[in-house]
Motif scaffolding. Structure first.
Motif, PDB file in Angstrom:
ATOM      1  N   ILE A   1       0.857  -1.181   0.000  1.00 35.20           N
ATOM      2  CA  ILE A   1       0.000   0.000   0.000  1.00 35.20           C
ATOM      3  C   ILE A   1       0.899   1.239   0.000  1.00 35.20           C
ATOM      4  O   ILE A   1       1.848   1.328   0.779  1.00 35.20           O
ATOM      5  N   ALA A   2       0.592   2.210  -0.854  1.00 32.39           N
ATOM      6  CA  ALA A   2       1.383   3.444  -0.929  1.00 32.39           C
ATOM      7  C   ALA A   2       0.874   4.468   0.079  1.00 32.39           C
ATOM      8  O   ALA A   2      -0.303   4.478   0.439  1.00 32.39           O
ATOM      9  N   PHE A   3       1.786   5.322   0.537  1.00 29.58           N
ATOM     10  CA  PHE A   3       1.404   6.459   1.379  1.00 29.58           C
ATOM     11  C   PHE A   3       2.259   7.655   1.000  1.00 29.58           C
ATOM     12  O   PHE A   3       3.316   7.524   0.385  1.00 29.58           O
ATOM     13  N   GLU A   4       1.763   8.815   1.380  1.00 32.60           N
ATOM     14  CA  GLU A   4       2.531  10.045   1.231  1.00 32.60           C
ATOM     15  C   GLU A   4       2.166  10.976   2.371  1.00 32.60           C
ATOM     16  O   GLU A   4       1.054  10.911   2.905  1.00 32.60           O
ATOM     17  N   ALA A   5       3.119  11.807   2.756  1.00 28.53           N
ATOM     18  CA  ALA A   5       2.894  12.811   3.807  1.00 28.53           C
ATOM     19  C   ALA A   5       3.597  14.088   3.377  1.00 28.53           C
ATOM     20  O   ALA A   5       4.629  14.043   2.707  1.00 28.53           O
ATOM     21  N   TRP A   6       3.046  15.225   3.788  1.00 31.97           N
ATOM     22  CA  TRP A   6       3.643  16.503   3.423  1.00 31.97           C
ATOM     23  C   TRP A   6       3.333  17.522   4.505  1.00 31.97           C
ATOM     24  O   TRP A   6       2.369  17.390   5.260  1.00 31.97           O
ATOM     25  N   VAL A   7       4.164  18.544   4.555  1.00 36.63           N
ATOM     26  CA  VAL A   7       3.969  19.635   5.511  1.00 36.63           C
ATOM     27  C   VAL A   7       3.057  20.666   4.866  1.00 36.63           C
ATOM     28  O   VAL A   7       3.333  21.150   3.762  1.00 36.63           O
ATOM     29  N   ASP A   8       1.958  20.984   5.538  1.00 32.68           N
ATOM     30  CA  ASP A   8       1.038  22.008   5.050  1.00 32.68           C
ATOM     31  C   ASP A   8       1.553  23.404   5.381  1.00 32.68           C
ATOM     32  O   ASP A   8       1.553  24.289   4.538  1.00 32.68           O
ATOM     33  N   ARG A   9       1.981  23.560   6.640  1.00 29.55           N
ATOM     34  CA  ARG A   9       2.497  24.867   7.065  1.00 29.55           C
ATOM     35  C   ARG A   9       3.147  24.732   8.427  1.00 29.55           C
ATOM     36  O   ARG A   9       2.960  23.738   9.126  1.00 29.55           O
ATOM     37  N   THR A  10       3.901  25.752   8.788  1.00 32.52           N
ATOM     38  CA  THR A  10       4.473  25.848  10.130  1.00 32.52           C
ATOM     39  C   THR A  10       4.083  27.197  10.722  1.00 32.52           C
ATOM     40  O   THR A  10       3.961  28.192  10.004  1.00 32.52           O
TER      41      THR A  10
END
Length: 187
Positions: free
Chosen positions: A144-153
């Motif tokens: 199963i693939a996943f991805e994560a990213w930073v929206d903001r700080t």
């Protein structure tokens, strides 16, 4: 970490999966239980402080070598994103061939927390909030693939999102999280 350590963690995962999928006769279960207690007593003699432990700190091993963690591997990382794959094995079965939703939460917390800690290089973070939307069944024993990213700080706050895809490539679950950078001297 030595090759033997990596193999030991792999063997623990195999045992977890085997026990999760077994329905043994009583005498067999009793005999294996006694054997496992003996092994546990032998291993307990080598307990070390958290700072010296080898499991959970091995990025080259599935799930960083932490047997509780669903076995995931990172395929690509950047300063503000992570992509990879996971296989929810039998140990993470919730029922009817689907991965347990709690296993999704553990995975999201780990991959998003690692990313939040990496952003800005300001130190360790702690999870403040995770909001998970379960959209489709995520099957076990499938890559199963996943991805994560930073929206903001915002100051010490790191807002991170992630997606987990089902075996057809459709979004199976998504998550939004808030992670807070610890103040100096905090653990």
């Amino acid at each position: 970490m030595t090759r033997a350590d990596a193999e030991l963690i792999g063997a623990q995962r195999l045992l977890q999966d085997a026990i999760a999928g077994a329905a043994m006769p009583t005498d067999t279960a009793e005999r294996i239980t006694a054997q496992l207690r003996e092994v546990a007593a032998k291993v307990a003699r080598f307990a070390v402080p958290e700072s010296a432990r080898r499991d959970g700190r091995q990025p080259a091993l599935p799930g960083r070598g932490m047997p509780f963690m669903p076995p995931y591997l990172i395929d690509e990382e950047g300063p503000d994103f992570t992509k990879g794959r996971v296989r929810f094995t039998r140990f993470y079965l919730g029922g009817h061939g689907a991965a347990h939703g709690g296993a999704h939460a553990v995975l999201f917390d780990d991959i998003m927390g690692r990313l939040a800690t990496r952003v800005g290089g300001e130190g360790r973070t702690r999870t403040a909030r995770l909001t998970i939307n379960y959209r489709r069944i995520i099957p076990t024993d499938t890559d199963i693939a996943f991805e994560a990213w930073v929206d903001r700080t915002e100051g010490r706050k790191r807002f991170v999102s992630a997606r987990l895809y089902d075996d057809t490539g459709a979004v199976g679950a998504d998550c939004e999280g808030l992670f807070v950078v610890l103040r100096p001297g905090r653990t």
